[in-house]
Design a protein around this motif. Sequence first.
Motif, PDB file in Angstrom:
ATOM      1  N   ASP A   7       4.740  25.350  11.972  1.00  0.00           N
ATOM      2  CA  ASP A   7       5.711  25.744  13.002  1.00  0.00           C
ATOM      3  C   ASP A   7       5.720  24.749  14.172  1.00  0.00           C
ATOM      4  N   GLY A   8       5.650  23.461  13.848  1.00  0.00           N
ATOM      5  CA  GLY A   8       5.733  22.424  14.874  1.00  0.00           C
ATOM      6  C   GLY A   8       4.435  22.080  15.564  1.00  0.00           C
ATOM      7  N   VAL A   9       3.334  22.740  15.190  1.00  0.00           N
ATOM      8  CA  VAL A   9       2.036  22.499  15.821  1.00  0.00           C
ATOM      9  C   VAL A   9       1.117  21.783  14.830  1.00  0.00           C
ATOM     10  N   VAL A  10       0.461  20.730  15.300  1.00  0.00           N
ATOM     11  CA  VAL A  10      -0.434  19.938  14.460  1.00  0.00           C
ATOM     12  C   VAL A  10      -1.713  20.730  14.176  1.00  0.00           C
ATOM     13  N   LYS A  11      -1.973  20.967  12.901  1.00  0.00           N
ATOM     14  CA  LYS A  11      -3.180  21.689  12.483  1.00  0.00           C
ATOM     15  C   LYS A  11      -4.249  20.745  11.953  1.00  0.00           C
ATOM     16  N   SER A  12      -3.824  19.590  11.469  1.00  0.00           N
ATOM     17  CA  SER A  12      -4.737  18.593  10.920  1.00  0.00           C
ATOM     18  C   SER A  12      -4.100  17.230  11.119  1.00  0.00           C
ATOM     19  N   LEU A  13      -4.904  16.231  11.470  1.00  0.00           N
ATOM     20  CA  LEU A  13      -4.389  14.879  11.668  1.00  0.00           C
ATOM     21  C   LEU A  13      -5.458  13.884  11.250  1.00  0.00           C
ATOM     22  N   ASP A  14      -5.116  13.040  10.288  1.00  0.00           N
ATOM     23  CA  ASP A  14      -6.041  12.009   9.814  1.00  0.00           C
ATOM     24  C   ASP A  14      -5.333  10.669   9.822  1.00  0.00           C
ATOM     25  N   ILE A  15      -5.874   9.742  10.629  1.00  0.00           N
ATOM     26  CA  ILE A  15      -5.285   8.419  10.817  1.00  0.00           C
ATOM     27  C   ILE A  15      -6.176   7.388  10.128  1.00  0.00           C
ATOM     28  N   GLU A  16      -5.557   6.520   9.378  1.00  0.00           N
ATOM     29  CA  GLU A  16      -6.307   5.450   8.718  1.00  0.00           C
ATOM     30  C   GLU A  16      -6.759   4.418   9.755  1.00  0.00           C
ATOM     31  N   GLU A  17      -8.018   4.007   9.668  1.00  0.00           N
ATOM     32  CA  GLU A  17      -8.507   2.949  10.560  1.00  0.00           C
ATOM     33  C   GLU A  17      -7.894   1.610  10.175  1.00  0.00           C
ATOM     34  N   ASN A  18      -7.679   1.410   8.884  1.00  0.00           N
ATOM     35  CA  ASN A  18      -7.079   0.179   8.378  1.00  0.00           C
ATOM     36  C   ASN A  18      -5.737   0.546   7.754  1.00  0.00           C
ATOM     37  N   PRO A  19      -4.609   0.030   8.301  1.00  0.00           N
ATOM     38  CA  PRO A  19      -3.306   0.423   7.762  1.00  0.00           C
ATOM     39  C   PRO A  19      -3.080  -0.014   6.314  1.00  0.00           C
ATOM     40  N   GLY A  20      -3.945  -0.884   5.793  1.00  0.00           N
ATOM     41  CA  GLY A  20      -3.825  -1.323   4.414  1.00  0.00           C
ATOM     42  C   GLY A  20      -4.507  -0.388   3.428  1.00  0.00           C
ATOM     43  N   GLN A  21      -5.046   0.724   3.928  1.00  0.00           N
ATOM     44  CA  GLN A  21      -5.705   1.698   3.067  1.00  0.00           C
ATOM     45  C   GLN A  21      -5.011   3.043   3.189  1.00  0.00           C
ATOM     46  N   ALA A  22      -5.104   3.838   2.128  1.00  0.00           N
ATOM     47  CA  ALA A  22      -4.561   5.196   2.152  1.00  0.00           C
ATOM     48  C   ALA A  22      -5.604   6.122   1.537  1.00  0.00           C
ATOM     49  N   THR A  23      -6.634   6.396   2.321  1.00  0.00           N
ATOM     50  CA  THR A  23      -7.705   7.265   1.825  1.00  0.00           C
ATOM     51  C   THR A  23      -7.682   8.605   2.569  1.00  0.00           C
ATOM     52  N   VAL A  24      -7.988   8.610   3.869  1.00  0.00           N
ATOM     53  CA  VAL A  24      -8.013   9.871   4.622  1.00  0.00           C
ATOM     54  C   VAL A  24      -6.617  10.465   4.772  1.00  0.00           C
ATOM     55  N   SER A  25      -5.588   9.636   4.575  1.00  0.00           N
ATOM     56  CA  SER A  25      -4.210  10.126   4.698  1.00  0.00           C
ATOM     57  C   SER A  25      -3.553  10.312   3.326  1.00  0.00           C
ATOM     58  N   GLY A  26      -4.304  10.136   2.273  1.00  0.00           N
ATOM     59  CA  GLY A  26      -3.766  10.266   0.935  1.00  0.00           C
ATOM     60  C   GLY A  26      -3.608  11.721   0.509  1.00  0.00           C
ATOM     61  N   ALA A  27      -2.882  11.924  -0.564  1.00  0.00           N
ATOM     62  CA  ALA A  27      -2.592  13.265  -1.062  1.00  0.00           C
ATOM     63  C   ALA A  27      -3.864  14.037  -1.406  1.00  0.00           C
TER      64      ALA A  27
ATOM     65  N   THR B 132       0.832  -1.209   0.000  1.00  0.00           N
ATOM     66  CA  THR B 132       0.000   0.000   0.000  1.00  0.00           C
ATOM     67  C   THR B 132       0.862   1.252   0.000  1.00  0.00           C
ATOM     68  N   CYS B 133       1.951   1.214   0.737  1.00  0.00           N
ATOM     69  CA  CYS B 133       2.834   2.378   0.838  1.00  0.00           C
ATOM     70  C   CYS B 133       3.465   2.713  -0.506  1.00  0.00           C
ATOM     71  N   SER B 134       3.917   1.703  -1.215  1.00  0.00           N
ATOM     72  CA  SER B 134       4.640   1.917  -2.467  1.00  0.00           C
ATOM     73  C   SER B 134       3.754   2.065  -3.693  1.00  0.00           C
ATOM     74  N   MET B 135       2.583   1.444  -3.671  1.00  0.00           N
ATOM     75  CA  MET B 135       1.740   1.470  -4.862  1.00  0.00           C
ATOM     76  C   MET B 135       0.611   2.498  -4.786  1.00  0.00           C
ATOM     77  N   ASN B 136       0.312   2.981  -3.570  1.00  0.00           N
ATOM     78  CA  ASN B 136      -0.826   3.877  -3.416  1.00  0.00           C
ATOM     79  C   ASN B 136      -0.451   5.161  -2.683  1.00  0.00           C
ATOM     80  N   HIS B 137       0.061   5.031  -1.464  1.00  0.00           N
ATOM     81  CA  HIS B 137       0.255   6.196  -0.603  1.00  0.00           C
ATOM     82  C   HIS B 137       1.318   7.160  -1.137  1.00  0.00           C
ATOM     83  N   LEU B 138       2.544   6.698  -1.271  1.00  0.00           N
ATOM     84  CA  LEU B 138       3.636   7.544  -1.736  1.00  0.00           C
ATOM     85  C   LEU B 138       3.407   8.087  -3.150  1.00  0.00           C
ATOM     86  N   PRO B 139       2.961   7.270  -4.112  1.00  0.00           N
ATOM     87  CA  PRO B 139       2.758   7.803  -5.470  1.00  0.00           C
ATOM     88  C   PRO B 139       1.807   9.003  -5.531  1.00  0.00           C
ATOM     89  N   GLY B 140       0.786   9.009  -4.698  1.00  0.00           N
ATOM     90  CA  GLY B 140      -0.135  10.150  -4.684  1.00  0.00           C
ATOM     91  C   GLY B 140       0.562  11.444  -4.299  1.00  0.00           C
TER      92      GLY B 140
END
Length: 160
Positions: free
Chosen positions: A133-153, A47-55
């Motif tokens: 500046d080091g402060v989190v403004k947005s954070l989206d965590i995938e419920e399923n680590p095999g998916q890259a939807t809410v954390s995608g580009a 998922t990391c190499s074929m979906n997440h990073l390429p986006g």
Amino acid sequence: MIAIGDRLPAATFKVKTDAGTSEMTTDDVFAGKKVVLFAVPGAFTPTCSMNHLPGYLENAEAIKAKGVDTIAVVSVNDHYVMGAWAAATKAGDKILFLADGAAKFTTAAGLDLDLSGGGLGVRSKRYAMIVEDGVVKSLDIEENPGQATVSGAAAVIEKL
């Protein structure tokens, strides 16, 4: 677990460069900058190499056009693996590859995931965050680590 409005924990990453290996602290990466940080459970994994990073590679210019200084990926891998992944994906200077080999940043942020059952040990959850500046403004965590939807580009671009 880290949340919107929190400051990132202090940590040191290793980065593989043409000149060798260097270290970058969270201040080096995030201080005074707007950064999109995404995390993957492992370099070279499907998922990391074929979906997440390429986006992120395909949309790097669009993301930076929204005022982002740096796009960075972090993984609980060593800097040699992260350097090889950067080279294999021809990421060039589009994405900064941060190695969190001992999972110190990942665990300090509370974003660790035990994948020992799959033979991977402690890894990072799959997520994306926008950091100013080091402060989190947005954070989206995938419920399923095999998916890259809410954390995608595409999802990050909508938030920018």
